[in-house]
Design a protein around this motif. Structure first.
Motif, PDB file in Angstrom:
ATOM      1  N   UNK A  56       0.843  -1.213   0.000  1.00 35.56           N
ATOM      2  CA  UNK A  56       0.000   0.000   0.000  1.00 35.56           C
ATOM      3  C   UNK A  56       0.867   1.246   0.000  1.00 35.56           C
ATOM      4  N   UNK A  57       0.537   2.132  -0.924  1.00 37.65           N
ATOM      5  CA  UNK A  57       1.246   3.413  -0.977  1.00 37.65           C
ATOM      6  C   UNK A  57       0.209   4.532  -0.931  1.00 37.65           C
ATOM      7  N   UNK A  58       0.386   5.465  -0.016  1.00 35.17           N
ATOM      8  CA  UNK A  58      -0.519   6.624   0.027  1.00 35.17           C
ATOM      9  C   UNK A  58      -0.053   7.587  -1.062  1.00 35.17           C
ATOM     10  N   UNK A  59      -0.903   7.747  -2.080  1.00 30.15           N
ATOM     11  CA  UNK A  59      -0.544   8.600  -3.218  1.00 30.15           C
ATOM     12  C   UNK A  59      -0.904  10.055  -2.939  1.00 30.15           C
ATOM     13  N   UNK A  60      -1.969  10.233  -2.144  1.00 27.37           N
ATOM     14  CA  UNK A  60      -2.441  11.595  -1.827  1.00 27.37           C
ATOM     15  C   UNK A  60      -3.198  11.541  -0.508  1.00 27.37           C
ATOM     16  N   UNK A  65      -9.677  17.480   4.446  1.00 32.56           N
ATOM     17  CA  UNK A  65     -10.773  16.515   4.628  1.00 32.56           C
ATOM     18  C   UNK A  65     -10.270  15.172   5.163  1.00 32.56           C
ATOM     19  N   UNK A  66      -8.983  14.905   4.990  1.00 34.88           N
ATOM     20  CA  UNK A  66      -8.384  13.705   5.580  1.00 34.88           C
ATOM     21  C   UNK A  66      -8.450  12.445   4.740  1.00 34.88           C
ATOM     22  N   UNK A  67      -9.199  12.480   3.610  1.00 34.23           N
ATOM     23  CA  UNK A  67      -9.269  11.247   2.815  1.00 34.23           C
ATOM     24  C   UNK A  67      -7.927  10.959   2.148  1.00 34.23           C
ATOM     25  N   UNK A  68      -7.695   9.684   1.849  1.00 34.96           N
ATOM     26  CA  UNK A  68      -6.443   9.269   1.202  1.00 34.96           C
ATOM     27  C   UNK A  68      -6.754   8.518  -0.085  1.00 34.96           C
ATOM     28  N   UNK A  69      -5.931   8.750  -1.086  1.00 36.17           N
ATOM     29  CA  UNK A  69      -5.961   7.945  -2.303  1.00 36.17           C
ATOM     30  C   UNK A  69      -4.752   7.022  -2.209  1.00 36.17           C
ATOM     31  N   UNK A  70      -5.005   5.717  -2.207  1.00 38.61           N
ATOM     32  CA  UNK A  70      -3.919   4.746  -2.035  1.00 38.61           C
ATOM     33  C   UNK A  70      -3.798   3.872  -3.275  1.00 38.61           C
ATOM     34  N   UNK A 147      -2.220 -11.997  -8.812  1.00 39.12           N
ATOM     35  CA  UNK A 147      -1.836 -10.617  -8.494  1.00 39.12           C
ATOM     36  C   UNK A 147      -2.942  -9.631  -8.883  1.00 39.12           C
ATOM     37  N   UNK A 148      -3.071  -8.574  -8.104  1.00 36.92           N
ATOM     38  CA  UNK A 148      -4.039  -7.521  -8.405  1.00 36.92           C
ATOM     39  C   UNK A 148      -3.425  -6.148  -8.132  1.00 36.92           C
ATOM     40  N   UNK A 149      -3.985  -5.148  -8.776  1.00 36.07           N
ATOM     41  CA  UNK A 149      -3.649  -3.749  -8.478  1.00 36.07           C
ATOM     42  C   UNK A 149      -4.956  -3.011  -8.199  1.00 36.07           C
ATOM     43  N   UNK A 150      -4.929  -2.229  -7.144  1.00 35.90           N
ATOM     44  CA  UNK A 150      -6.140  -1.538  -6.711  1.00 35.90           C
ATOM     45  C   UNK A 150      -5.873  -0.057  -6.488  1.00 35.90           C
ATOM     46  N   UNK A 151      -6.923   0.743  -6.673  1.00 40.10           N
ATOM     47  CA  UNK A 151      -6.931   2.110  -6.137  1.00 40.10           C
ATOM     48  C   UNK A 151      -7.944   2.085  -5.005  1.00 40.10           C
TER      49      UNK A 151
END
Ligand code: FE2
Length: 169
Positions: A56-60, A65-70, A147-151
């Motif tokens: 998991x990488x926090x991209x933003x 507002x505190x939300x994260x895009x990971x 394997x999977x990739x997720x946002x």
């Protein structure tokens, strides 16, 4: 035109500034889907991880507002346990591969040392482009055969959120 991380963050901000009800979060699912279907977005932000790196990488992280895009890059198979996201909601977005997701129903609310007991409600497949909201308190478990990739969008950074004690009945 490609969908940039900056634009996705701005669109989520605008949506959640206007409202934070389930309808607004469903709108965020639509924005995530748009990013998932953008090949350049996925290629840029969901790169192979170096050996030993956290999937998991926090991209933003939104300062207000505190939300994260990971971005999540998972190798191999896995069977997830039922869990919630504590006081946060989360949106799972499938970029590549397939996730078999199960939603669980709470049959007995835990307290103190007693775990909350859950039983499976429904299982469904998430394919590339699919985004699903798990609102505060919703219990789910992801499985994958490859394997999977997720946002993933977190209502608040889950590094700082305590999850509930949950067990399958
Ligand atoms: Fe989750």
């Amino acid at each position: 035109m490609t969908y940039s991380l900056t634009q996705l963050a701005a669109d989520i901000r605008e949506t959640l500034k206007a409202d934070t009800n389930p309808t607004a979060k469903q709108k965020v699912c639509g924005l995530v889907s748009k990013a998932l279907l953008d090949k350049a977005f996925v290629a840029t932000h969901l790169k192979d991880r170096t050996q030993g790196a956290h999937p998991r990488e926090v991209l933003y992280e939104d300062p207000e507002l505190g939300f994260c895009i990971c971005g999540h890059v998972y190798d191999g198979t896995a069977k997830g346990s039922p869990h919630d996201h504590g006081s946060s909601w989360a949106i799972y977005g499938q970029a590549t591969g397939v996730t078999e997701m199960t939603d669980w129903r709470i049959v007995e609310k835990g307290s103190g040392d007693q775990p909350t007991l859950v039983e499976p409600l429904k299982t469904y497949t998430m394919n590339p482009g699919d985004a699903h909201l798990y609102d505060v308190g919703d219990v789910h478990s992801p499985n994958r055969d490859a394997s999977v990739r997720l946002i993933r969008i977190e209502g608040k950074n889950l590094d700082h959120v305590k999850r509930s004690n949950i067990k399958a009945k």
